[in-house]
Design a protein around this motif. Structure first.
Motif, short mmCIF file in Angstrom:
data_model
loop_
_atom_site.label_atom_id
_atom_site.label_comp_id
_atom_site.label_asym_id
_atom_site.label_seq_id
_atom_site.Cartn_x
_atom_site.Cartn_y
_atom_site.Cartn_z
N ALA A 190 82.57 48.30 134.45
CA ALA A 190 81.96 46.97 134.36
C ALA A 190 80.80 46.97 133.38
N LEU A 194 80.60 44.67 130.00
CA LEU A 194 79.48 43.76 129.77
C LEU A 194 78.75 44.09 128.48
N GLU A 197 80.66 42.58 125.59
CA GLU A 197 80.45 41.14 125.51
C GLU A 197 79.02 40.81 125.09
N ALA A 269 80.87 34.07 129.10
CA ALA A 269 81.72 34.94 129.91
C ALA A 269 80.88 36.04 130.56
N TYR A 270 79.90 36.55 129.83
CA TYR A 270 78.99 37.57 130.35
C TYR A 270 78.26 37.03 131.58
N ARG A 273 80.36 36.72 134.64
CA ARG A 273 80.67 37.99 135.31
C ARG A 273 79.58 38.42 136.27
#
Length: 346
Positions: A190, A194, A197, A269-270, A273
């Motif tokens: 993960a 991240l 991104e 999108a970051y 998450r």
């Protein structure tokens, strides 16, 4: 040996008024972060802003700017500043210039704050600031001898990507490391996703700046759009300062606007998450993307026309963007819905 000066862990590194004058958006978003994350983020920002102040000193010869950047870079490693940094001339009518001068005066305190961080945070701050300063030094070399009469452009798309990575993309990796350490436990997969991104996000934000400030930068001799793409459009670096060249420039600008938007959507999108809590971290992550998308949309609507005023979000529009961003962060999928929200003109 690292020179350490006692520093109050709760005291601000610079007066709040100075922080607001050098960046109103950052001054707002820093308050949203948990205290353990806030200190290294604020230190990294202020040290980078001090470096940027030196690099942009138009009244100072390039070799002195380079010397100032090298001195600051060395001070990050040594923990102390052997000599004062070149201070910009004060201007009673320019509060930003005065704030930048105050910021350079505060560098010894910033270095003391850096020494007071725990080892992992200190290493991350030094790493990201070293990368930023290295990019600024490369920038000085690239544009050595450039002027408004003889502007210089970056060579190609790879050069522009490398620049945006070094001046902003690396900040995404820094942000991810601090989130994982202080806010949201992340497994290695993960964290890696991240960080990727986050790098795209940083590059997209810097492209907004390049597209917004293109004409102003060209008048200083700096053109960040690739020279080979300009040549393919029958243009030269000087074209960015010529309103008559706007139609021919439009396809080049549109391509880079699309890449910028892609990076800003990576930022959304970051944020999506991240868990809803800690709420402030999510909002602080999303807010630059929301502001960037609004600015980019305004530039596109104007056709990147240089004849009007520089695109700038007003205080009222900024407050509205903050409220929308905060509302979007209340639910897991909220940030992605924000990306689909129509934008009003800036």
């Amino acid at each position: 040996m690292r020179a350490v000066t006692a520093v109050d862990p709760d005291a601000p590194f610079v007066p709040s008024g100075t922080l607001r004058r050098v960046s109103r958006t950052f001054a707002l978003s820093i308050r949203l972060l948990p205290a353990a994350m806030r200190r290294p983020v604020e230190l990294a920002y202020l040290l980078a802003r001090a470096a940027d102040t030196i690099a942009d000193r138009g009244d100072l010869a390039a070799d002195r700017r380079r010397g100032g950047l090298e001195a600051l870079r060395g001070a990050l490693a040594a923990g102390r500043l052997p000599a004062p940094l070149p201070r910009p001339r004060g201007d009673a009518h320019d509060p930003t210039a005065a704030a930048e001068a105050d910021l350079l005066d505060a560098v010894p305190r910033l270095l003391a704050g850096l020494a007071a961080l725990d080892e992992a945070d200190r290493a991350d701050v030094v790493t990201v600031c070293d990368r930023l300063i290295s990019t600024m030094l490369d920038e000085l070399a690239t544009f050595a001898g450039a002027s408004g009469h003889t502007p210089v452009a970056l060579a190609d798309a790879r050069a522009l990507r490398d620049y945006t990575e070094g001046i902003a993309g690396c900040v995404g990796a820094f942000w991810t490391a601090l989130i994982a350490r202080h806010a949201v436990p992340l497994d290695e997969g993960a964290r890696r996703a991240l960080a990727i991104e986050g790098r795209r996000y940083g590059r997209g934000l810097q492209l907004v700046n390049i597209l917004r400030d293109g004409e102003q930068d060209a008048r200083r001799g700096r053109v960040y759009l690739p020279a080979d793409e300009l040549r393919a459009a029958g243009l030269g670096p000087e074209s960015l300062a010529e309103p008559a060249a706007a139609p021919a420039l439009a396809p080049v600008r549109a391509r880079w606007a699309a890449r910028s938007r892609h990076g800003l959507l990576a930022g959304i999108a970051y944020a999506a998450r991240l868990p809803v809590r800690p709420f402030g971290v999510r909002v602080a992550t999303l807010l630059p993307a929301a502001i960037g998308l609004r600015t980019l949309s305004a530039l596109e609507r104007r056709g990147f026309d240089a004849s009007g005023d520089r695109v700038r979000i007003s205080r009222q529009q900024l407050r509205a963007t903050i409220v929308r961003s905060a509302m979007a962060c209340l639910t897991p999928g909220g940030p992605r819905r924000l990306a689909r929200r129509p934008r009003r003109p800036v």
